[in-house]
Design an enzyme around this catalytic site. Structure first.
Site, mmCIF file in Angstrom:
data_model
loop_
_atom_site.group_PDB
_atom_site.id
_atom_site.type_symbol
_atom_site.label_atom_id
_atom_site.label_comp_id
_atom_site.label_asym_id
_atom_site.label_seq_id
_atom_site.Cartn_x
_atom_site.Cartn_y
_atom_site.Cartn_z
ATOM 1 N N ASP A 108 0.947 -1.549 0.092
ATOM 2 C CA ASP A 108 0.116 -0.295 0.057
ATOM 3 C C ASP A 108 1.248 1.393 -0.196
ATOM 4 O O ASP A 108 0.013 2.616 -0.603
ATOM 5 C CB ASP A 108 -0.598 -0.188 1.159
ATOM 6 C CG ASP A 108 -1.917 -1.032 1.033
ATOM 7 O OD1 ASP A 108 -2.242 -1.475 2.198
ATOM 8 O OD2 ASP A 108 -2.678 -1.874 0.000
ATOM 9 N N GLU A 155 3.770 1.590 -1.133
ATOM 10 C CA GLU A 155 4.343 1.848 -2.545
ATOM 11 C C GLU A 155 3.107 2.952 -3.701
ATOM 12 O O GLU A 155 3.847 3.711 -4.274
ATOM 13 C CB GLU A 155 4.935 0.740 -3.228
ATOM 14 C CG GLU A 155 4.948 0.670 -4.951
ATOM 15 C CD GLU A 155 6.493 1.176 -5.295
ATOM 16 O OE1 GLU A 155 7.151 2.468 -3.800
ATOM 17 O OE2 GLU A 155 6.911 2.203 -5.694
ATOM 18 N N ASP A 180 0.481 4.368 -2.651
ATOM 19 C CA ASP A 180 0.092 5.686 -2.212
ATOM 20 C C ASP A 180 1.464 7.207 -2.658
ATOM 21 O O ASP A 180 1.300 7.778 -3.376
ATOM 22 C CB ASP A 180 0.089 6.206 -0.237
ATOM 23 C CG ASP A 180 -1.147 5.262 0.064
ATOM 24 O OD1 ASP A 180 -0.689 4.509 1.296
ATOM 25 O OD2 ASP A 180 -2.228 4.603 -1.031
ATOM 26 N N SER A 190 -36.084 -8.071 -10.434
ATOM 27 C CA SER A 190 -36.193 -8.120 -8.943
ATOM 28 C C SER A 190 -35.853 -9.840 -9.519
ATOM 29 O O SER A 190 -36.551 -10.005 -10.553
ATOM 30 C CB SER A 190 -36.956 -7.501 -8.594
ATOM 31 O OG SER A 190 -38.190 -8.656 -9.131
ATOM 32 N N GLU A 250 -24.786 -18.850 -8.043
ATOM 33 C CA GLU A 250 -23.187 -17.554 -7.549
ATOM 34 C C GLU A 250 -23.953 -17.098 -6.334
ATOM 35 O O GLU A 250 -25.528 -17.049 -5.696
ATOM 36 C CB GLU A 250 -23.739 -16.258 -8.187
ATOM 37 C CG GLU A 250 -23.547 -16.528 -10.019
ATOM 38 C CD GLU A 250 -23.733 -15.057 -10.657
ATOM 39 O OE1 GLU A 250 -24.498 -15.442 -11.933
ATOM 40 O OE2 GLU A 250 -24.777 -14.657 -10.118
ATOM 41 N N LYS A 284 -25.615 -14.822 -3.508
ATOM 42 C CA LYS A 284 -26.017 -13.547 -3.535
ATOM 43 C C LYS A 284 -25.363 -13.059 -2.343
ATOM 44 O O LYS A 284 -26.018 -12.797 -1.436
ATOM 45 C CB LYS A 284 -27.626 -14.130 -3.315
ATOM 46 C CG LYS A 284 -28.497 -12.940 -3.473
ATOM 47 C CD LYS A 284 -30.172 -13.417 -3.411
ATOM 48 C CE LYS A 284 -31.016 -11.830 -3.593
ATOM 49 N NZ LYS A 284 -30.408 -10.784 -2.864
ATOM 50 N N GLU A 319 -22.758 -5.458 -7.208
ATOM 51 C CA GLU A 319 -23.475 -5.298 -5.081
ATOM 52 C C GLU A 319 -22.362 -4.513 -5.502
ATOM 53 O O GLU A 319 -21.064 -4.993 -5.592
ATOM 54 C CB GLU A 319 -23.310 -6.529 -5.295
ATOM 55 C CG GLU A 319 -24.784 -6.429 -3.812
ATOM 56 C CD GLU A 319 -25.529 -6.789 -3.346
ATOM 57 O OE1 GLU A 319 -26.477 -6.560 -5.503
ATOM 58 O OE2 GLU A 319 -26.703 -6.297 -3.225
ATOM 59 N N LYS A 326 -33.114 -18.757 -1.018
ATOM 60 C CA LYS A 326 -32.571 -18.073 0.080
ATOM 61 C C LYS A 326 -31.637 -18.682 1.365
ATOM 62 O O LYS A 326 -32.332 -19.486 1.096
ATOM 63 C CB LYS A 326 -33.058 -16.560 0.420
ATOM 64 C CG LYS A 326 -33.755 -16.114 -0.433
ATOM 65 C CD LYS A 326 -33.286 -14.744 -1.100
ATOM 66 C CE LYS A 326 -33.183 -13.638 -0.093
ATOM 67 N NZ LYS A 326 -34.135 -12.573 -0.165
#
Ligand SMILES: NC(=O)n1nc(-c2ccco2)nc1N
Length: 342
Positions: free
Chosen positions: A32, A34, A36, A81, A112, A114, A192, A333
């Site tokens: 990190d 490097e 930055d 949806s 996949e 959720k 997402e 679910k």
């Protein structure tokens, strides 16, 4: 000694490559500190040569002006949806309906996790990130572009096939499957935004110590962070992103299977969940559901189920939608989890 323009181009390539390896391949190639340092050098060069500054430079992720409210965005293609399944029987019904209609003995699905975050749509024109919006009611959402720019897992420009080229590699070094499709004129990516659990806990610990806002749970944390009117606040929140589909695509033809499309998105620089699998039939789906269910508590992010999508585009088109939910995909679910009280 390289000219400022050459040094700026080299720094951008190094920073974008580091971002890709960190967020997409999960294989950081520089520490990190490097990262930055490179970012600071690029910022100094751009300040000294403003004519060389472009909006999609890695230094331009954090805007500094809060907006009064969010503009509305009409989704060119509605954001879906998903219908829900809560039992194995309903999963069998889902598969049977498709097998009957498509008259196919076996069906391949993309399965996949959720993620329990905030659904968003990202619009790229000629490979540059130009607009991002929340799902809203599926037809219209809120323009949260300036906040999404602060999410390092979201590329400000698509990685073209040659972008990953170091000095040594020749064109031939790019293995065959890196032959990406050409970058579309317009590409909408759906996915997402979420807050990894460990980052959520660490953020809350600091918030308690320093009187910042304690977040109720990772999902609210992601939603609340993206709906901040000041992008500087969003920039301080540990947000991540997984792409899981596309919307409008113009000026290029994407592969006609969902799983191949996810692979293409990954090559363009989008994080895609490594837990996605292509499985066959209801047995394959239910086996996947159980395997992910067993790993659920060990995952670095919250999920509330898994998603099954018929993999081939032809089959999807034939199945179509009922109201706004596709007939070719459902969420399965898990039983609600008692949330650990923070
Ligand atoms: N939340 C989530 O992880 N999702 N959501 C979808 C989705 C929603 C509509 C179509 O696909 N897919 C995945 N992996």
């Amino acid at each position: 000694k390289p000219t400022p323009a050459t040094r700026i181009a080299e720094l951008r390539r190094q920073l974008e490559d580091a971002n890709y390896r960190y967020h997409v391949l999960d294989e950081p190639n520089i520490p990190d500190a490097e990262y930055d340092r490179l970012l600071r050098e690029l910022d100094e060069l751009e300040v000294a040569h403003p004519q060389l500054l472009t909006a999609d430079s890695p230094t331009q992720r954090v805007g500094n002006a809060p907006s009064a409210k969010f503009a509305e965005v009409r989704h060119a293609i509605p954001m879906l949806s998903l219908g829900n399944a809560f039992s194995d029987e309903e999963v069998h019904d889902f598969v049977r309906r498709i097998a009957d209609k498509l008259k196919r003995p076996t069906l391949r699905f993309s399965a996949e996790p959720k993620l329990d975050g905030l659904a968003i749509s990202l619009r790229y024109e000629k490979g540059h990130f130009v607009q991002g919006a929340t799902r809203g009611d599926g037809a219209t959402g809120e323009d949260v572009t300036v906040n999404l720019r602060t999410v390092k897992a979201i590329p400000l420009r698509l990685r073209s096939g040659m972008a990953g080229m170091g000095k040594g590699e020749s064109g031939a070094a790019q293995n065959a499957d890196e032959a990406a499709s050409p970058i579309p004129e317009v590409l909408e990516v759906r996915g997402e935004v979420y807050m990894p659990r460990a980052d959520f806990e660490k953020y809350n610990e600091q918030a308690r110590l320093h009187g910042g806002k304690v977040l109720a749970n990772p999902r609210n944390g992601a939603a609340g962070s993206l709906r901040q009117l000041d992008p500087r606040i969003t920039a301080q929140r540990p947000l991540a992103f997984f792409a899981y589909g596309t919307g409008l695509v113009e000026g290029a033809v994407l592969p006609d299977s969902h799983s191949a499309t996810l692979a293409q998105l990954r090559q363009w620089g989008f994080p895609v969940s490594g837990l996605s699998e292509v499985v066959e039939g209801a047995e394959g789906l239910l086996d996947y559901y159980r395997r992910i269910g067993e790993r659920r508590d060990a995952l670095p992010f919250d999920i509330d189920g898994v998603v099954y999508k018929l993999d081939d585009g032809e089959g999807q088109r034939e199945m179509g939608f009922v109201s706004r939910a596709p007939r070719w995909a459902i969420a399965h679910k898990f039983p609600a989890q008692e949330q650990a009280t923070t």
